[in-house]
Scaffold this motif. Structure first.
Motif, PDB file in Angstrom:
ATOM      1  N   UNK A   7       0.927  -1.154  -0.051  1.00 45.38           N
ATOM      2  CA  UNK A   7       0.091   0.069  -0.141  1.00 45.38           C
ATOM      3  C   UNK A   7       0.911   1.336   0.211  1.00 45.38           C
ATOM      4  N   UNK A   8       0.248   2.453  -0.287  1.00 41.38           N
ATOM      5  CA  UNK A   8       1.049   3.558  -0.175  1.00 41.38           C
ATOM      6  C   UNK A   8       1.008   4.260   1.045  1.00 41.38           C
ATOM      7  N   UNK A   9       1.981   4.169   1.977  1.00 43.53           N
ATOM      8  CA  UNK A   9       1.940   4.828   3.158  1.00 43.53           C
ATOM      9  C   UNK A   9       1.931   6.574   3.034  1.00 43.53           C
ATOM     10  N   UNK A  10       1.155   7.130   3.929  1.00 39.35           N
ATOM     11  CA  UNK A  10       1.115   8.507   4.026  1.00 39.35           C
ATOM     12  C   UNK A  10       1.922   9.181   5.201  1.00 39.35           C
ATOM     13  N   UNK A  11       2.701  10.045   4.976  1.00 35.42           N
ATOM     14  CA  UNK A  11       3.475  10.562   6.131  1.00 35.42           C
ATOM     15  C   UNK A  11       2.992  11.836   6.846  1.00 35.42           C
ATOM     16  N   UNK A  12       3.144  12.106   8.000  1.00 34.56           N
ATOM     17  CA  UNK A  12       2.827  13.393   8.653  1.00 34.56           C
ATOM     18  C   UNK A  12       4.432  13.979   9.231  1.00 34.56           C
ATOM     19  N   UNK A  13       4.580  15.269   9.257  1.00 38.11           N
ATOM     20  CA  UNK A  13       5.740  15.665   9.585  1.00 38.11           C
ATOM     21  C   UNK A  13       5.366  16.566  10.819  1.00 38.11           C
ATOM     22  N   UNK A  14       6.217  16.516  11.906  1.00 28.63           N
ATOM     23  CA  UNK A  14       6.187  17.258  12.944  1.00 28.63           C
ATOM     24  C   UNK A  14       7.356  17.905  13.444  1.00 28.63           C
ATOM     25  N   UNK A  15       7.667  19.265  13.568  1.00 29.69           N
ATOM     26  CA  UNK A  15       8.903  19.719  13.965  1.00 29.69           C
ATOM     27  C   UNK A  15       8.919  19.844  15.455  1.00 29.69           C
ATOM     28  N   UNK A  16       9.806  19.062  16.086  1.00 29.05           N
ATOM     29  CA  UNK A  16       9.673  19.227  17.594  1.00 29.05           C
ATOM     30  C   UNK A  16      10.395  20.443  18.070  1.00 29.05           C
TER      31      UNK A  16
ATOM     32  N   UNK B  12       0.325  22.239  14.916  1.00 31.08           N
ATOM     33  CA  UNK B  12       0.751  21.489  13.813  1.00 31.08           C
ATOM     34  C   UNK B  12      -0.383  21.663  12.722  1.00 31.08           C
ATOM     35  N   UNK B  13       0.122  22.181  11.671  1.00 30.96           N
ATOM     36  CA  UNK B  13      -0.909  22.525  10.700  1.00 30.96           C
ATOM     37  C   UNK B  13       0.004  22.296   9.238  1.00 30.96           C
ATOM     38  N   UNK B  14      -1.048  21.927   8.305  1.00 32.20           N
ATOM     39  CA  UNK B  14      -0.486  21.461   7.229  1.00 32.20           C
ATOM     40  C   UNK B  14       0.381  22.409   6.376  1.00 32.20           C
ATOM     41  N   UNK B  15       0.051  23.589   6.327  1.00 34.86           N
ATOM     42  CA  UNK B  15       1.014  24.674   5.744  1.00 34.86           C
ATOM     43  C   UNK B  15       2.421  25.059   6.413  1.00 34.86           C
ATOM     44  N   UNK B  16       2.470  24.873   7.841  1.00 31.23           N
ATOM     45  CA  UNK B  16       3.175  25.292   8.373  1.00 31.23           C
ATOM     46  C   UNK B  16       4.515  24.106   8.605  1.00 31.23           C
ATOM     47  N   UNK B  17       5.666  24.480   8.113  1.00 35.36           N
ATOM     48  CA  UNK B  17       6.871  23.516   8.436  1.00 35.36           C
ATOM     49  C   UNK B  17       7.136  23.302   9.798  1.00 35.36           C
ATOM     50  N   UNK B  18       6.944  24.512  10.614  1.00 38.47           N
ATOM     51  CA  UNK B  18       7.346  24.685  11.871  1.00 38.47           C
ATOM     52  C   UNK B  18       6.165  24.858  13.074  1.00 38.47           C
ATOM     53  N   UNK B  19       6.241  24.685  14.296  1.00 37.01           N
ATOM     54  CA  UNK B  19       5.065  24.724  14.934  1.00 37.01           C
ATOM     55  C   UNK B  19       4.991  26.253  15.543  1.00 37.01           C
ATOM     56  N   UNK B  20       3.818  26.873  15.251  1.00 36.65           N
ATOM     57  CA  UNK B  20       3.613  28.296  15.868  1.00 36.65           C
ATOM     58  C   UNK B  20       2.108  28.175  16.365  1.00 36.65           C
ATOM     59  N   UNK B  21       1.626  28.815  17.127  1.00 34.23           N
ATOM     60  CA  UNK B  21       0.112  28.538  17.698  1.00 34.23           C
ATOM     61  C   UNK B  21      -0.425  30.271  17.697  1.00 34.23           C
ATOM     62  N   UNK B  22      -1.596  30.059  17.135  1.00 34.44           N
ATOM     63  CA  UNK B  22      -2.196  31.213  17.085  1.00 34.44           C
ATOM     64  C   UNK B  22      -3.777  31.055  17.318  1.00 34.44           C
ATOM     65  N   UNK B  23      -4.673  31.869  18.294  1.00 33.64           N
ATOM     66  CA  UNK B  23      -5.973  31.886  18.551  1.00 33.64           C
ATOM     67  C   UNK B  23      -6.434  32.746  17.595  1.00 33.64           C
ATOM     68  N   UNK B  24      -7.084  32.518  16.715  1.00 31.64           N
ATOM     69  CA  UNK B  24      -7.774  33.351  15.900  1.00 31.64           C
ATOM     70  C   UNK B  24      -9.344  33.735  16.464  1.00 31.64           C
ATOM     71  N   UNK B  25      -9.510  34.954  16.636  1.00 30.66           N
ATOM     72  CA  UNK B  25     -10.891  35.512  17.087  1.00 30.66           C
ATOM     73  C   UNK B  25     -11.558  35.814  15.957  1.00 30.66           C
ATOM     74  N   UNK B  26     -12.564  34.900  15.409  1.00 31.29           N
ATOM     75  CA  UNK B  26     -13.408  35.507  14.105  1.00 31.29           C
ATOM     76  C   UNK B  26     -14.842  35.815  14.520  1.00 31.29           C
ATOM     77  N   UNK B  27     -15.252  36.723  13.635  1.00 29.07           N
ATOM     78  CA  UNK B  27     -16.796  37.299  13.375  1.00 29.07           C
ATOM     79  C   UNK B  27     -17.049  36.799  12.094  1.00 29.07           C
TER      80      UNK B  27
END
Lengths: 151, 359
Positions: A7-16, B12-27
């Motif tokens: 199967x195709x394994x999907x990866x997730x990346x996290x920067x510690x 952890x967010x798909x577009x961010x290669x690095x961790x940063x946290x935001x609390x977005x207040x929305x209307x």
């Protein structure tokens, strides 16, 4: 080498708490020159879609919960690949006050990829090794399931 | 009044290669406030200066950030050399300038690649990374490593480039420029890209100045600051002008980065032609005693390194102020009033480097 892959394994990346060096090498291994997608491996941002967790950088007070959280959301079977010397032992930062050590303090790491920064070739090698481990885990899981059904 | 809701963004967010946290207040779909919390990458490497001897600490400082590591190393060495009054040979200064510009090119390509990825423009992301790979290969061949070079040291540089390679750097750079021209034209002129970036994340010239923006974020709004104009390393012998944008939106910041790519290519070619012969390092004795603020221009803007020595092998105090740290207040300002869907793009448009911010 790739015979075990069904199967195709999907990866997730996290920067510690890495310096970015290994993160951009993970990105580079997704890009055309190294092209990890030829193994059917796709990068995803959602832990619930992922089979393999790539962690760069060491564990600290703040991210320990985040790492546990991501891992717990991944479906079984799952594998963890620790990338770079910081993820293995803390590396050059091991004596810093906010660095607790390698990823194996909180998660069961399956593959260790050394290097500072880890080269894309070794990252790909690590992920391919993780796919074999993933297959093994899957086999074990189905065996256990069959055993339970017999009982 | 619409009902307010808070959406967590990251770490952890798909577009961010690095961790940063935001609390977005929305209307509804509009962001009215953004609260930033950091600390996921904090290591405390400034404190490590007490445990590492000052020539050895270069290895640690280069790992502040893997993207602009060369310039971090350069800035630290510059600070120590100023305190100890070490004269650096001309050739080493030119080599340092070339290393900085290569690292600027690879950083800008990375940032634009992430932007394309954030827009969902996979093809552009792949193409930008294809060119970046050529630059990274050259960095490995000439400066000692793909990401972390380790070439800068107190008293000069470790690795020389021979005549033949200098010639090939120029011809290679010309072909890279040609390839870049084709790809970056898409980034600047393509309708769908324009549609996505124009008028998003507005930052006026006054706001940029008052909130202390640096680098392409400030220049994209028309504020003329470029620390390279101060002429550290060999920049005083190179001809160039700071690149300025006028729009103050994401598109303008991207356009500034694109033009800086060609500027960097030009600086590298100038260096390769002007570089004098001579030694690349000097021997020195003694320990640093005194203090110095070293200011350099990184791909993301101005970085300040403060070093204080007390005459021993270990520095007494060391501190860094990194460009992304200065760009956070402008980022929060830009986020207020934008659509939720534009948040990732605005964050990437300042080219955030979280491991720099948190050190």
């Amino acid at each position: 080498m790739m015979a075990h892959m069904k199967k195709s394994p999907w990866v997730i990346h996290y920067d510690g708490s890495s310096c970015n060096g290994c993160d951009i090498e993970v990105l580079a291994s997704l890009a055309p020159h190294y092209d990890i997608e030829r193994f059917g491996i796709i990068h995803t941002g959602n832990p619930k879609h992922a089979d393999i967790l790539l962690i760069t950088g060491s564990i600290n007070e703040q991210n320990i919960e985040v790492v546990k959280n991501i891992y717990s959301q991944m479906p079984k079977p799952r594998a963890v690949v620790a990338i770079g010397i910081c993820a293995l032992s803390g590396g050059v930062f091991r004596e810093c006050y906010n660095v607790q050590g390698g990823v194996d303090k909180v998660l069961p790491v399956d593959v260790h990829v050394p290097g500072c920064a880890a080269r894309p070739e070794s990252i790909i090698d690590g992920i391919v090794k993780a796919t074999a481990i993933l297959e093994e885990k899957k086999k074990k899981m189905s065996e256990e399931k069959a055993k339970k059904e017999v009982e | 009044m619409a009902k307010r809701i808070v959406i967590p963004f990251g770490p952890q967010h798909p577009v961010l290669p690095e961790p940063i946290h935001l609390d977005l207040v929305l209307e509804d779909e509009k962001v009215v406030d953004a609260l930033l919390s950091i600390g996921y990458v904090h290591r405390g490497l400034e404190k490590l200066v007490e445990k590492r001897e000052f020539p050895e600490y270069v290895y640690v400082i280069e790992r502040t950030c893997g993207i602009c590591s060369y310039i971090h190393g350069l800035s630290y060495c510059q600070a120590i050399e100023e305190i100890m009054k070490i004269e650096i040979p001309e050739r080493a200064l030119f080599l340092r300038t070339m290393g900085s510009e290569y690292s600027r090119m690879h950083s800008h390509l990375l940032s634009m690649g992430c932007l394309a990825d954030g827009m969902g423009f996979e093809n552009l992301f792949m193409n930008l990374f294809k060119v970046r790979e050529r630059i990274v290969d050259r960095m490995e061949a000439s400066f000692g490593g793909r990401i972390i070079q380790g070439t800068c040291k107190v008293g000069g540089v470790r690795k020389d480039i021979d005549e033949e390679s200098l010639g090939s750097i120029v011809t290679e750079m010309e072909s890279i420029e040609k390839e870049l021209k084709e790809i970056t034209d898409v980034l600047i002129k393509d309708d769908s890209v324009k549609h996505r970036l124009r008028g998003v994340g507005m930052l006026s010239k006054e706001d940029a100045y008052e909130l202390g923006a640096v680098g392409p974020t400030a220049r994209g709004s028309g504020v003329k600051i470029d620390l390279r104009m101060r002429g550290y390393a060999a920049y005083d012998r190179i001809k160039f002008e700071p690149v300025l944008g006028t729009g103050g939106d994401c598109h303008s910041r991207t356009a500034v980065r694109v033009r800086e790519l060609f500027q960097s290519a030009d600086i590298i070619k100038q260096c390769a032609k002007k570089i004098p012969d001579g030694p690349i390092e000097v021997k020195y004795t003694g320990n640093p005693k005194g203090e110095y603020f070293s200011r350099v221009e990184q791909p993301r803007g101005e970085a300040i390194h403060y070093a204080k020595g007390n005459g021993s092998r270990f520095l007494q105090r060391f501190r860094i102020r990194t460009p992304t740290f200065a760009n956070v207040p402008p980022l929060i300002h830009m986020l207020k009033g934008c659509d939720l869907a534009d948040v990732p793009l605005i964050i990437i448009s300042i080219d955030p480097c979280i491991s720099c911010v948190e050190r």
